[in-house]
Design a protein around this motif. Sequence first.
Motif, PDB file in Angstrom:
ATOM      1  N   UNK A 187      15.181  -9.694 -10.134  1.00  0.00           N
ATOM      2  CA  UNK A 187      14.993  -9.507  -8.685  1.00  0.00           C
ATOM      3  C   UNK A 187      15.908  -8.459  -8.070  1.00  0.00           C
ATOM      4  N   UNK A 188      17.007  -8.136  -8.744  1.00  0.00           N
ATOM      5  CA  UNK A 188      17.913  -7.131  -8.188  1.00  0.00           C
ATOM      6  C   UNK A 188      17.459  -5.701  -8.463  1.00  0.00           C
ATOM      7  N   UNK A 189      16.417  -5.532  -9.244  1.00  0.00           N
ATOM      8  CA  UNK A 189      15.910  -4.192  -9.526  1.00  0.00           C
ATOM      9  C   UNK A 189      15.020  -3.715  -8.387  1.00  0.00           C
ATOM     10  N   UNK A 190      15.512  -2.765  -7.622  1.00  0.00           N
ATOM     11  CA  UNK A 190      14.706  -2.142  -6.597  1.00  0.00           C
ATOM     12  C   UNK A 190      14.055  -0.878  -7.126  1.00  0.00           C
ATOM     13  N   UNK A 191      13.518  -0.089  -6.183  1.00  0.00           N
ATOM     14  CA  UNK A 191      12.888   1.182  -6.536  1.00  0.00           C
ATOM     15  C   UNK A 191      13.589   2.306  -5.785  1.00  0.00           C
ATOM     16  N   UNK A 192      13.380   3.523  -6.251  1.00  0.00           N
ATOM     17  CA  UNK A 192      14.095   4.675  -5.709  1.00  0.00           C
ATOM     18  C   UNK A 192      13.906   4.847  -4.214  1.00  0.00           C
ATOM     19  N   UNK A 193      12.744   4.471  -3.712  1.00  0.00           N
ATOM     20  CA  UNK A 193      12.485   4.716  -2.302  1.00  0.00           C
ATOM     21  C   UNK A 193      12.688   3.495  -1.415  1.00  0.00           C
ATOM     22  N   UNK A 194      13.484   2.520  -1.868  1.00  0.00           N
ATOM     23  CA  UNK A 194      13.977   1.488  -0.945  1.00  0.00           C
ATOM     24  C   UNK A 194      14.947   2.154   0.029  1.00  0.00           C
ATOM     25  N   UNK A 195      14.709   1.998   1.313  1.00  0.00           N
ATOM     26  CA  UNK A 195      15.568   2.629   2.315  1.00  0.00           C
ATOM     27  C   UNK A 195      16.949   1.983   2.339  1.00  0.00           C
ATOM     28  N   UNK A 196      16.989   0.671   2.206  1.00  0.00           N
ATOM     29  CA  UNK A 196      18.250  -0.063   2.142  1.00  0.00           C
ATOM     30  C   UNK A 196      18.189  -0.959   0.907  1.00  0.00           C
ATOM     31  N   UNK A 197      18.658  -0.483  -0.248  1.00  0.00           N
ATOM     32  CA  UNK A 197      18.510  -1.241  -1.492  1.00  0.00           C
ATOM     33  C   UNK A 197      19.115  -2.641  -1.447  1.00  0.00           C
TER      34      UNK A 197
END
Length: 282
Positions: free
Chosen positions: A226-236
Amino acid sequence: MTIECHRIGDIEVTVLEDGFQHAPNTLFPDHDMDRARAAAAQAGVAYDGAQSLIPIRGFLLRGRGFTAVVDAGSPPGHAPTTGAFPAALAEAGVAPEEVTHLVMTHLHIDHVGGIVDAEGRAVFANAELVSGAGEWDHFTSPEVEARLQGRRRALDSFLFSKRAVTPYAVRRRDVAGEAEVLPGVGLVPLPGHTPGHSGVHVSSGGEELLIWGDTIHCETFQMAEPDWGVLFDIDPDMARASRRRIFDRVATDGITVTGPHVRGPGLRKVERMAQGYRLVPA
């Protein structure tokens, strides 16, 4: 194209397939190969070690006097494997002028692609655009546009979203907090991916469905990690917190889920696992 329909009480939910893309590992800044392979094995999804399938979907909600689109796929030419949203809507038997509301999880290019035509006119001439508070302001902000100068791909995406939503300026609604926007349909704030990123909660006859927007882009990894976001998360950090919060909520309450980037067919439940979570058939 095969229409996939579900009923949540007296509200009909139709899945509108736009297509798919393949994402490289670099989409996920925290990608680790060993963890990725373990996550894919837990998810039961094939993973070649280099890229992952990301479906792109919209949804149609009908009932209680409304015909609402939830997200509208990618624009023509976005990718060779996307752009089927208009055909899917037509196959569902709905003409654009019949749509009363556009209930948007957020306003990224692969969600607003079908709401504007090549001349910049609103496709859904009679629809109100509904989105989470902060979303409209972000995607029409001159300051945000200025910050993206020099980042060609990000700027092009931003400018498309801005162009797509502009025709709806006279008939739009910003929604703050968790609130009902149509009878049996509400927005659930899930900020971080974008400022007003939201889930769309459908509730009728004791049944519930959460269309959770871009809470995940890739179930191959992000359910177990769940901690894996993506490059275009504005606020990771905020996106991670939203993801963990909603995973816990739907797993605890047994709420059925789906999303623009959740594989079909069928709806899903979230199950706790030794490594995070996984999606299982509802």
